[in-house]
Scaffold this active site. Structure first.
Site, short mmCIF file in Angstrom:
data_model
loop_
_atom_site.label_atom_id
_atom_site.label_comp_id
_atom_site.label_asym_id
_atom_site.label_seq_id
_atom_site.Cartn_x
_atom_site.Cartn_y
_atom_site.Cartn_z
N GLY A 231 45.70 -8.10 6.87
CA GLY A 231 45.81 -8.65 5.99
C GLY A 231 46.59 -9.92 5.93
O GLY A 231 46.81 -10.52 4.70
N GLU A 274 47.23 -4.85 12.59
CA GLU A 274 45.94 -5.31 12.81
C GLU A 274 45.90 -6.89 12.00
O GLU A 274 44.98 -6.98 11.23
CB GLU A 274 45.12 -4.60 12.57
CG GLU A 274 44.97 -2.98 12.86
CD GLU A 274 44.39 -2.17 11.92
OE1 GLU A 274 43.66 -2.23 10.97
OE2 GLU A 274 44.26 -0.94 12.46
N PRO A 275 46.37 -7.71 12.46
CA PRO A 275 46.26 -9.20 11.55
C PRO A 275 45.38 -10.06 12.04
O PRO A 275 45.38 -10.87 12.78
CB PRO A 275 47.73 -9.62 12.05
CG PRO A 275 48.14 -9.08 13.40
CD PRO A 275 47.49 -8.10 13.59
N GLY A 276 43.90 -9.61 11.50
CA GLY A 276 42.72 -10.37 11.99
C GLY A 276 42.74 -11.76 11.99
O GLY A 276 43.00 -12.37 12.90
N ARG A 277 42.86 -12.21 10.65
CA ARG A 277 42.67 -13.72 10.47
C ARG A 277 43.96 -14.36 10.81
O ARG A 277 43.96 -15.82 11.24
CB ARG A 277 42.13 -14.06 9.06
CG ARG A 277 43.19 -14.59 8.29
CD ARG A 277 42.91 -14.62 6.77
NE ARG A 277 42.06 -13.38 6.29
CZ ARG A 277 40.97 -13.41 5.74
NH1 ARG A 277 40.48 -14.58 5.49
NH2 ARG A 277 40.33 -12.22 5.56
N ARG A 313 31.87 -18.03 4.36
CA ARG A 313 32.95 -17.69 3.40
C ARG A 313 32.92 -18.42 2.06
O ARG A 313 32.97 -17.70 1.09
CB ARG A 313 34.41 -18.01 4.22
CG ARG A 313 34.59 -17.32 5.61
CD ARG A 313 36.01 -17.33 5.93
NE ARG A 313 36.86 -16.37 5.14
CZ ARG A 313 37.59 -17.10 4.02
NH1 ARG A 313 37.86 -18.22 4.09
NH2 ARG A 313 38.51 -16.38 3.36
N TYR A 317 32.62 -15.29 -0.48
CA TYR A 317 33.81 -14.88 -1.22
C TYR A 317 34.50 -16.36 -1.98
O TYR A 317 35.41 -16.16 -2.60
CB TYR A 317 34.94 -14.79 -0.26
CG TYR A 317 34.62 -13.88 0.66
CD1 TYR A 317 34.28 -12.63 0.63
CD2 TYR A 317 34.64 -14.33 2.07
CE1 TYR A 317 34.03 -11.91 1.87
CE2 TYR A 317 34.47 -13.54 3.24
CZ TYR A 317 33.79 -12.14 3.18
OH TYR A 317 33.74 -11.25 4.27
N CYS A 346 17.78 -23.75 2.15
CA CYS A 346 17.29 -23.93 0.90
C CYS A 346 17.73 -23.12 -0.07
O CYS A 346 16.96 -22.08 -0.73
CB CYS A 346 15.75 -23.54 1.31
SG CYS A 346 14.95 -25.15 2.06
N GLU A 347 19.00 -23.05 -0.62
CA GLU A 347 19.39 -22.27 -1.65
C GLU A 347 20.48 -23.36 -2.32
O GLU A 347 21.35 -23.99 -1.67
CB GLU A 347 20.14 -20.96 -1.18
CG GLU A 347 19.28 -20.24 -0.52
CD GLU A 347 19.75 -18.47 -0.56
OE1 GLU A 347 20.84 -18.29 -1.20
OE2 GLU A 347 19.38 -17.99 0.42
C1 LIG Z 1 39.05 -6.67 8.67
C2 LIG Z 1 40.18 -5.60 9.09
C3 LIG Z 1 41.48 -6.25 9.62
C4 LIG Z 1 41.79 -7.79 9.47
O1 LIG Z 1 41.65 -8.22 8.36
P1 LIG Z 1 42.24 -9.52 7.98
O2 LIG Z 1 41.82 -9.96 6.66
O3 LIG Z 1 41.46 -10.49 8.97
O4 LIG Z 1 43.47 -9.82 8.20
C5 LIG Z 1 42.32 -5.33 9.96
N1 LIG Z 1 41.95 -3.89 10.14
C6 LIG Z 1 40.88 -3.36 9.51
C7 LIG Z 1 40.57 -2.05 9.62
C8 LIG Z 1 40.03 -4.19 9.22
O5 LIG Z 1 38.86 -3.59 8.64
#
Ligand SMILES: *Cc1c(COP(=O)(O)O)cnc(C)c1O
Length: 416
Positions: A231, A274-277, A313, A317, A346-347
């Site tokens: 997050g 778990e810093p995805g983005r 996105r 969102y 087409c939307e």
């Molecule tokens: C999506 C997700 C993440 C990463 O989320 P970000 O918003 O990209 O930081 C980490 N852990 C879990 C379990 C997720 O589902």
């Protein structure tokens, strides 16, 4: 380039030895472009977030699953989390070892659970019912549980993944039931995790979430790790002066809370995030082309090849992405205008930038959509039978390399 509204990519030398115009000429439009140096920098930043030996950063393949980016993340010493067997498959392919992967499952079939167990990958389960399933599938095994401490956060209600109104995690009130299931199947609970939601820009909520999950962790004596989830937000509005998440502040608070807790727990266990983005968003720009400019009932529309099949996105969102404009010939007109930058789907909801004030855009201009490295390509689709774009990596020498080919028309016939 004669004219370029490109302050952000100019400042970080995003395109290396090339330009967006050359890239589109060589690799076509639309096109995802990634910068390896920025990706590595983000990995390093988070690896050094806290000063604690047993700290690991998981790359979230969900945010960007390109094999080449995964290899870079692995090379930087990141681990990985997986949300599906497909993600496990790609991670193993990228060279992650099973002990580096955490499968954070959500409502999975017995076959899916078996897929991870067969490969010695730790599974985190999301409900009592799935804990039972795990017990039946792998009695005597080691397992992790995702808890929902009742705290949530996020930039949009669809991505708030903790708190009392989401589908995720086990309610801590069920801890006695959890213990009963663990005992019944002789399971060892080695980890607990949470993920409160996406895109926090201020560490307060995250730290609150961590405190709650650590309080839950105290109920279990044999943990090998706690995973605080992701997050970590990035500034999507750099052109408007938005500040970065203060990692120093977050790191300092995190370290305090962790060290204090480890003392109480009686041993130092592994801490994961778990810093995805945060890792992949800013290393990616989506390039497209302005094909048609028109006025409809007083509104100016810049029609591009950037439909929501390419970047979802904004439509999904209401997300904001900063936009840059690149032009080969001719100077800027000096005019500023409020425009809608739209795609070719087409939307009518197919809008990339809504009522955005920008310098005048002309037909033929290349548009750069910034911070598109997370939840960009991986959410793209063949909607309207459009082809998913190619992906290019600007390497450490500043040169572009094709890292995924554009779909072909034949791909649309695969499976028939
Ligand atoms: C999506 C997700 C993440 C990463 O989320 P970000 O918003 O990209 O930081 C980490 N852990 C879990 C379990 C997720 O589902």
């Amino acid at each position: 380039m004669q004219y370029a509204f490109n302050e952000v990519t100019n400042t970080n030398q995003f395109y290396g030895n090339t330009t967006p115009i050359e890239l589109v000429k060589e690799f076509g439009s639309p096109l995802y472009v990634y910068n390896e140096a920025i990706l590595r920098e983000r990995c390093k930043e988070l690896k050094s977030l806290i000063n604690y030996d047993k700290f690991t950063v998981n790359y979230s393949v969900k945010a960007n699953g390109n094999l080449h980016l995964l290899k870079v993340a692995r090379d930087e010493g990141l681990n990985a989390d997986a949300m599906s067997p497909g993600e496990i498959f790609v991670e193993l392919e990228a060279g992650f070892t099973p002990d580096q992967i955490l499968y954070i499952s959500n409502n999975v079939s017995a076959e899916e659970m078996q897929y991870a167990i067969d490969r010695n990958i730790t599974v985190s389960v999301d409900s009592l019912s799935q804990l039972e399933l795990y017990g039946k599938t792998n009695p005597g095994g080691k397992v992790c549980i995702r808890f929902n401490p009742g705290v949530g956060a996020g930039h949009h209600e669809k991505v708030v993944t903790g708190g009392k109104k989401t589908k995720f995690g086990v309610d801590p009130a069920l801890i006695p039931n959890v213990k009963a299931v663990l005992e019944e199947y002789d399971l060892k609970l080695i980890g607990i995790n949470q993920h409160i939601g996406s895109l926090f820009m201020d560490s307060y909520k995250y730290i609150e979430g961590i405190k709650s999950v650590l309080a839950i962790a105290e109920n279990f004596a044999d943990l090998e790790f706690v995973d605080f989830g992701g997050g970590f937000g990035i500034p999507y509005r750099k052109q408007y002066g938005e500040r970065r998440l203060d990692l120093n502040e977050l790191g300092t608070r995190l370290e305090e809370v962790i060290k204090d807790w480890m003392k109480r727990y009686g041993k130092d266990i592994t801490v994961k995030v778990e810093p995805g983005r945060y890792i992949s968003a800013e290393c990616g720009v989506l390039l497209g082309t302005a094909h048609a400019v028109k006025h409809n009932y007083g509104m100016k529309y810049v029609g591009t090849d950037l439909g929501f099949n390419v970047l979802k996105r904004p439509v999904m969102y209401d997300s904001h992405h900063d936009v840059e404009i690149y032009r080969e010939e001719g100077a800027a007109s000096g005019k500023e205008e409020v425009v809608n930058i739209v795609g070719n789907i087409c939307e009518s909801g197919d809008i990339i930038a809504n009522q955005r004030k920008l310098p005048e855009i002309l037909e033929g201009d290349i548009i750069g959509v910034l911070d598109a490295g997370a939840y960009g390509y991986c959410m793209s689709s063949n909607y309207n039978n459009r082809l998913r774009p190619a992906e290019v990596l600007i390497d450490l020498e500043g040169n572009p390399r094709l890292i995924r080919k554009r779909d072909t028309l034949e791909d649309l016939l695969r499976g028939f």
